[in-house]
Design a protein around this motif. Structure first.
Motif, PDB file in Angstrom:
ATOM      1  N   ALA A  75       0.833  -1.203   0.000  1.00  0.00           N
ATOM      2  CA  ALA A  75       0.000   0.000   0.000  1.00  0.00           C
ATOM      3  C   ALA A  75       0.869   1.256   0.000  1.00  0.00           C
ATOM      4  O   ALA A  75       0.578   2.225  -0.715  1.00  0.00           O
ATOM      5  CB  ALA A  75      -0.930   0.000   1.205  1.00  0.00           C
ATOM      6  N   GLU A  78       2.709   1.558  -3.458  1.00  0.00           N
ATOM      7  CA  GLU A  78       1.843   1.806  -4.615  1.00  0.00           C
ATOM      8  C   GLU A  78       0.755   2.842  -4.341  1.00  0.00           C
ATOM      9  O   GLU A  78      -0.113   3.059  -5.179  1.00  0.00           O
ATOM     10  CB  GLU A  78       1.212   0.479  -5.051  1.00  0.00           C
ATOM     11  CG  GLU A  78       2.255  -0.565  -5.441  1.00  0.00           C
ATOM     12  CD  GLU A  78       1.673  -1.964  -5.596  1.00  0.00           C
ATOM     13  OE1 GLU A  78       0.442  -2.103  -5.691  1.00  0.00           O
ATOM     14  OE2 GLU A  78       2.471  -2.925  -5.614  1.00  0.00           O
ATOM     15  N   TRP A  80      -1.957   2.952  -2.273  1.00  0.00           N
ATOM     16  CA  TRP A  80      -3.309   2.403  -2.370  1.00  0.00           C
ATOM     17  C   TRP A  80      -4.340   3.353  -1.785  1.00  0.00           C
ATOM     18  O   TRP A  80      -4.109   4.009  -0.769  1.00  0.00           O
ATOM     19  CB  TRP A  80      -3.410   1.100  -1.584  1.00  0.00           C
ATOM     20  CG  TRP A  80      -2.708  -0.076  -2.175  1.00  0.00           C
ATOM     21  CD1 TRP A  80      -1.977  -0.129  -3.328  1.00  0.00           C
ATOM     22  CD2 TRP A  80      -2.656  -1.386  -1.615  1.00  0.00           C
ATOM     23  NE1 TRP A  80      -1.483  -1.391  -3.511  1.00  0.00           N
ATOM     24  CE2 TRP A  80      -1.885  -2.181  -2.480  1.00  0.00           C
ATOM     25  CE3 TRP A  80      -3.181  -1.954  -0.471  1.00  0.00           C
ATOM     26  CZ2 TRP A  80      -1.641  -3.531  -2.234  1.00  0.00           C
ATOM     27  CZ3 TRP A  80      -2.931  -3.288  -0.216  1.00  0.00           C
ATOM     28  CH2 TRP A  80      -2.171  -4.075  -1.094  1.00  0.00           C
ATOM     29  N   ASP A  81      -5.514   3.338  -2.394  1.00  0.00           N
ATOM     30  CA  ASP A  81      -6.677   4.011  -1.818  1.00  0.00           C
ATOM     31  C   ASP A  81      -7.539   2.954  -1.123  1.00  0.00           C
ATOM     32  O   ASP A  81      -7.197   1.766  -1.110  1.00  0.00           O
ATOM     33  CB  ASP A  81      -7.461   4.782  -2.882  1.00  0.00           C
ATOM     34  CG  ASP A  81      -7.979   3.892  -4.013  1.00  0.00           C
ATOM     35  OD1 ASP A  81      -7.946   2.644  -3.898  1.00  0.00           O
ATOM     36  OD2 ASP A  81      -8.429   4.454  -5.030  1.00  0.00           O
ATOM     37  N   GLU A  83     -10.397   1.614  -1.897  1.00  0.00           N
ATOM     38  CA  GLU A  83     -10.908   0.575  -2.803  1.00  0.00           C
ATOM     39  C   GLU A  83      -9.841  -0.462  -3.113  1.00  0.00           C
ATOM     40  O   GLU A  83     -10.104  -1.666  -3.131  1.00  0.00           O
ATOM     41  CB  GLU A  83     -11.411   1.219  -4.099  1.00  0.00           C
ATOM     42  CG  GLU A  83     -12.010   0.223  -5.069  1.00  0.00           C
ATOM     43  CD  GLU A  83     -12.537   0.882  -6.328  1.00  0.00           C
ATOM     44  OE1 GLU A  83     -12.529   0.215  -7.372  1.00  0.00           O
ATOM     45  OE2 GLU A  83     -12.954   2.055  -6.269  1.00  0.00           O
ATOM     46  N   THR A  84      -8.614  -0.016  -3.337  1.00  0.00           N
ATOM     47  CA  THR A  84      -7.523  -0.951  -3.643  1.00  0.00           C
ATOM     48  C   THR A  84      -7.237  -1.852  -2.451  1.00  0.00           C
ATOM     49  O   THR A  84      -7.029  -3.059  -2.617  1.00  0.00           O
ATOM     50  CB  THR A  84      -6.254  -0.181  -4.064  1.00  0.00           C
ATOM     51  OG1 THR A  84      -6.575   0.675  -5.169  1.00  0.00           O
ATOM     52  CG2 THR A  84      -5.137  -1.135  -4.458  1.00  0.00           C
ATOM     53  N   TRP A  85      -7.228  -1.286  -1.244  1.00  0.00           N
ATOM     54  CA  TRP A  85      -7.042  -2.100  -0.041  1.00  0.00           C
ATOM     55  C   TRP A  85      -8.069  -3.238  -0.016  1.00  0.00           C
ATOM     56  O   TRP A  85      -7.723  -4.408   0.178  1.00  0.00           O
ATOM     57  CB  TRP A  85      -7.222  -1.249   1.221  1.00  0.00           C
ATOM     58  CG  TRP A  85      -5.985  -0.698   1.811  1.00  0.00           C
ATOM     59  CD1 TRP A  85      -5.487   0.553   1.633  1.00  0.00           C
ATOM     60  CD2 TRP A  85      -5.080  -1.363   2.708  1.00  0.00           C
ATOM     61  NE1 TRP A  85      -4.333   0.701   2.357  1.00  0.00           N
ATOM     62  CE2 TRP A  85      -4.064  -0.449   3.033  1.00  0.00           C
ATOM     63  CE3 TRP A  85      -5.048  -2.636   3.272  1.00  0.00           C
ATOM     64  CZ2 TRP A  85      -3.015  -0.766   3.895  1.00  0.00           C
ATOM     65  CZ3 TRP A  85      -4.005  -2.953   4.130  1.00  0.00           C
ATOM     66  CH2 TRP A  85      -3.009  -2.036   4.433  1.00  0.00           C
ATOM     67  N   GLU A  87      -9.941  -4.470  -2.427  1.00  0.00           N
ATOM     68  CA  GLU A  87      -9.770  -5.410  -3.542  1.00  0.00           C
ATOM     69  C   GLU A  87      -8.633  -6.383  -3.268  1.00  0.00           C
ATOM     70  O   GLU A  87      -8.770  -7.590  -3.509  1.00  0.00           O
ATOM     71  CB  GLU A  87      -9.497  -4.651  -4.844  1.00  0.00           C
ATOM     72  CG  GLU A  87     -10.704  -3.952  -5.413  1.00  0.00           C
ATOM     73  CD  GLU A  87     -10.350  -3.093  -6.626  1.00  0.00           C
ATOM     74  OE1 GLU A  87      -9.173  -3.079  -7.067  1.00  0.00           O
ATOM     75  OE2 GLU A  87     -11.273  -2.417  -7.130  1.00  0.00           O
ATOM     76  N   GLU A  88      -7.519  -5.867  -2.788  1.00  0.00           N
ATOM     77  CA  GLU A  88      -6.363  -6.725  -2.515  1.00  0.00           C
ATOM     78  C   GLU A  88      -6.648  -7.718  -1.390  1.00  0.00           C
ATOM     79  O   GLU A  88      -6.273  -8.890  -1.475  1.00  0.00           O
ATOM     80  CB  GLU A  88      -5.132  -5.880  -2.186  1.00  0.00           C
ATOM     81  CG  GLU A  88      -4.605  -5.068  -3.354  1.00  0.00           C
ATOM     82  CD  GLU A  88      -4.005  -5.899  -4.470  1.00  0.00           C
ATOM     83  OE1 GLU A  88      -3.552  -7.039  -4.209  1.00  0.00           O
ATOM     84  OE2 GLU A  88      -3.975  -5.416  -5.614  1.00  0.00           O
TER      85      GLU A  88
END
Length: 129
Positions: A75, A78, A80-81, A83-85, A87-88
């Motif tokens: 995170a 890259e 991360w926002d 949403e990315t957190w 999703e991952e």
């Protein structure tokens, strides 16, 4: 954006409830969120992280380890926002549960796919100057 260990644990609990109960059969060690980061020793330090792993132990049974520190390092690297957190986390949880379900069925399709991805990644790193 960074989630705390406790926030990630709560998110994973919520996500796990979305999966059918059959996915958890014989997962007697449960899903464990570990604080540390786990790097892949085949790559330069801090380049590639294990986000999770499915454990099959003859004595302790089956469990899933997810590595908060690996998520946090990725995170940060890259940016991360939220949403990315999510999703991952979900993708990793689903991936490791798939390993477990395949293990119950004595199937290894995801293992084969993981090996192909690892070989692709190694080849990619070997091409870099």
């Amino acid at each position: 954006m960074e989630y705390t260990f406790e926030q990630v644990a709560d998110l994973l609990d919520e996500m796990a409830e979305e999966f059918p109960p059959v996915f958890f059969e014989t997962l007697n060690g449960g899903i464990l969120l570990q604080e540390e980061a786990k790097t892949d020793p085949m790559f330069p330090e801090g380049e590639v992280y294990f986000m999770g792993e499915y454990i099959q132990d003859g004595y302790l049974g089956q469990s899933i380890n997810l590595y908060y520190g690996s998520f946090l390092a990725s995170a940060r690297n890259e940016n991360w926002d939220e949403e990315t957190w999510k999703e991952e986390l979900y993708t990793t949880l689903a991936h490791e549960l798939t390993h477990h379900v395949e293990g119950m069925a004595n199937a290894h399709g995801l293992d084969d796919k993981d090996e192909e991805e690892l070989l692709r990644l190694i080849e990619e790193y070997q091409k870099e100057p």
